[in-house]
Design a protein around this motif. Structure first.
Motif, PDB file in Angstrom:
ATOM      1  N   VAL A 102       0.854  -1.193   0.000  1.00 12.56           N
ATOM      2  CA  VAL A 102       0.000   0.000   0.000  1.00 12.56           C
ATOM      3  C   VAL A 102       0.890   1.243   0.000  1.00 12.56           C
ATOM      4  N   ALA A 103       0.571   2.193  -0.864  1.00 14.36           N
ATOM      5  CA  ALA A 103       1.356   3.437  -0.875  1.00 14.36           C
ATOM      6  C   ALA A 103       1.175   4.154   0.453  1.00 14.36           C
ATOM      7  N   ASP A 104       2.284   4.574   1.044  1.00 12.70           N
ATOM      8  CA  ASP A 104       2.195   5.264   2.328  1.00 12.70           C
ATOM      9  C   ASP A 104       1.609   6.663   2.168  1.00 12.70           C
ATOM     10  N   TRP A 105       1.865   7.278   1.000  1.00  9.41           N
ATOM     11  CA  TRP A 105       1.420   8.661   0.796  1.00  9.41           C
ATOM     12  C   TRP A 105       0.655   8.793  -0.506  1.00  9.41           C
TER      13      TRP A 105
ATOM     14  N   ASN B 274      -1.654   8.133   3.710  1.00  5.61           N
ATOM     15  CA  ASN B 274      -2.773   7.218   3.467  1.00  5.61           C
ATOM     16  C   ASN B 274      -3.131   6.482   4.753  1.00  5.61           C
ATOM     17  N   PRO B 275      -4.368   5.971   4.838  1.00  2.00           N
ATOM     18  CA  PRO B 275      -4.720   5.172   6.018  1.00  2.00           C
ATOM     19  C   PRO B 275      -3.932   3.864   6.044  1.00  2.00           C
ATOM     20  N   ASP B 276      -3.623   3.366   7.235  1.00  2.00           N
ATOM     21  CA  ASP B 276      -2.988   2.056   7.380  1.00  2.00           C
ATOM     22  C   ASP B 276      -4.120   1.025   7.507  1.00  2.00           C
ATOM     23  N   ILE B 277      -4.314   0.241   6.447  1.00  2.00           N
ATOM     24  CA  ILE B 277      -5.462  -0.666   6.370  1.00  2.00           C
ATOM     25  C   ILE B 277      -5.346  -1.762   7.419  1.00  2.00           C
ATOM     26  N   LEU B 278      -4.177  -2.363   7.505  1.00  2.00           N
ATOM     27  CA  LEU B 278      -3.953  -3.443   8.470  1.00  2.00           C
ATOM     28  C   LEU B 278      -4.195  -2.953   9.895  1.00  2.00           C
ATOM     29  N   ALA B 279      -3.685  -1.759  10.195  1.00  7.41           N
ATOM     30  CA  ALA B 279      -3.875  -1.205  11.544  1.00  7.41           C
ATOM     31  C   ALA B 279      -5.351  -0.966  11.813  1.00  7.41           C
TER      32      ALA B 279
ATOM     33  N   GLY C  58       0.065  -9.776   8.844  1.00  4.20           N
ATOM     34  CA  GLY C  58       0.732  -8.682   8.147  1.00  4.20           C
ATOM     35  C   GLY C  58       1.948  -9.176   7.406  1.00  4.20           C
ATOM     36  N   PHE C  59       2.374  -8.433   6.423  1.00  2.86           N
ATOM     37  CA  PHE C  59       3.605  -8.714   5.696  1.00  2.86           C
ATOM     38  C   PHE C  59       4.600  -7.588   5.942  1.00  2.86           C
ATOM     39  N   ALA C  60       5.861  -7.912   5.881  1.00  3.50           N
ATOM     40  CA  ALA C  60       6.897  -6.895   5.981  1.00  3.50           C
ATOM     41  C   ALA C  60       7.852  -7.076   4.814  1.00  3.50           C
TER      42      ALA C  60
HETATM   43  O1  C5P Z   1       4.615  -0.857   8.192  1.00  3.24           O
HETATM   44  P1  C5P Z   1       4.674  -1.549   6.867  1.00  3.24           P
HETATM   45  O2  C5P Z   1       4.133  -0.707   5.741  1.00  3.24           O
HETATM   46  O3  C5P Z   1       5.990  -2.167   6.562  1.00  3.24           O
HETATM   47  O4  C5P Z   1       3.650  -2.761   7.049  1.00  3.24           O
HETATM   48  C1  C5P Z   1       3.367  -3.616   5.991  1.00  3.24           C
HETATM   49  C2  C5P Z   1       2.073  -4.327   6.269  1.00  3.24           C
HETATM   50  O5  C5P Z   1       1.023  -3.385   6.529  1.00  3.24           O
HETATM   51  C3  C5P Z   1       1.579  -5.139   5.082  1.00  3.24           C
HETATM   52  O6  C5P Z   1       0.813  -6.215   5.592  1.00  3.24           O
HETATM   53  C4  C5P Z   1       0.701  -4.133   4.339  1.00  3.24           C
HETATM   54  O7  C5P Z   1      -0.258  -4.776   3.517  1.00  3.24           O
HETATM   55  C5  C5P Z   1       0.071  -3.383   5.489  1.00  3.24           C
HETATM   56  N1  C5P Z   1      -0.241  -1.974   5.186  1.00  3.24           N
HETATM   57  C6  C5P Z   1      -1.569  -1.573   5.077  1.00  3.24           C
HETATM   58  N2  C5P Z   1      -1.858  -0.244   4.824  1.00  3.24           N
HETATM   59  C7  C5P Z   1      -0.879   0.663   4.695  1.00  3.24           C
HETATM   60  C8  C5P Z   1       0.482   0.262   4.804  1.00  3.24           C
HETATM   61  C9  C5P Z   1       0.763  -1.067   5.052  1.00  3.24           C
HETATM   62  O8  C5P Z   1      -2.470  -2.405   5.200  1.00  3.24           O
HETATM   63  N3  C5P Z   1      -1.184   1.945   4.446  1.00  3.24           N
END
Ligand code: C5P
Length: 217
Positions: free
Chosen positions: A97-100, A126-131, A144-146
């Protein structure tokens, strides 16, 4: 006959990159091919789950029997996930996911003007979907994946806790984007499990086995 370890379970998966527009013909994306996420969706389906795959732009065909929903931006991926996640027992965030995103998307193609300054892009988060999924009142089992990094072995467990996911899967370098194989390390509260380099479909099956085992399947 292979045992159907995820029969009766609903699994939601994100895969691929996102694409963040700059103007109607340009945008920012990343090199994720979607192969790992699609392989996991296929493996979950093979294991008997009802699978929804929320996918950013990829050239891949939807795996047989998987409900694929196509999105473009991170915000759209977030909204598609949050609209559907209720009733799922497992969420696997594989998307890159694009961070910005670009703060002000131009409605018209930005013109090149000789002798003028180059455009300056402003970004917002962008919103953090996993969080967001992990923070739900009764979240599904979250994976989650890293992306690979030299520090992965040392910091994988720390990242799993920070992400509040029971399971974090690290891609071990060198770069995995676009390739057909990968090497994984799983972090959970028991410790680490190493999956040596193999094709992504075999790794996906092993990962789904591990998830099913943790769910008691
Ligand atoms: O913190 P980081 O971006 O490395 O975390 C990666 C994990 O978080 C992946 O599982 C990715 O799909 C998820 N993610 C997400 N939304 C975001 C950024 C990362 O769901 N905006």
């Amino acid at each position: 006959l292979a045992p159907k370890r995820l029969s009766g379970r609903k699994v939601l998966i994100t895969a691929g990159p996102t694409f963040e527009p700059i103007d109607p013909v340009r945008g920012i994306t990343n090199l994720s091919s979607g192969k790992m996420g699609y392989a996991i969706a296929r493996a979950a389906r093979e294991a008997g789950a009802e699978v929804t795959l929320i996918s950013g732009p990829t050239g891949l065909a939807a795996p047989h029997g998987v409900n694929r929903i196509k999105v473009v931006t991170a915000q759209q991926m977030h909204d598609a996930v949050m609209a559907r996640v209720a009733g799922h027992q497992v969420f696997i965030g594989v998307a890159a996911v694009a961070d910005w995103r670009v703060a002000e998307v131009s409605a018209q193609k930005i013109k090149k003007k000789d002798g003028h300054d180059v455009p300056q892009l402003k970004f917002e988060q962008n919103p953090d979907i996993l969080a967001a999924v992990a923070a739900l009142p009764s979240p599904p089992y979250c994976v989650g994946f890293a992306a690979e990094s030299e520090e992965l072995l040392r910091h994988g467990e720390e990242k799993r806790r920070r992400k509040r996911t029971p399971l974090l899967v690290g891609n071990i370098g060198p770069q995995t984007f676009g390739l057909d194989d990968n090497e994984l390390i799983l972090f959970d509260e028991q410790g680490q499990t190493h999956f040596p380099r193999a094709d992504k479909q075999s790794l996906a099956r092993s990962l789904i086995d591990e998830i099913a085992r943790r769910l008691g399947g």
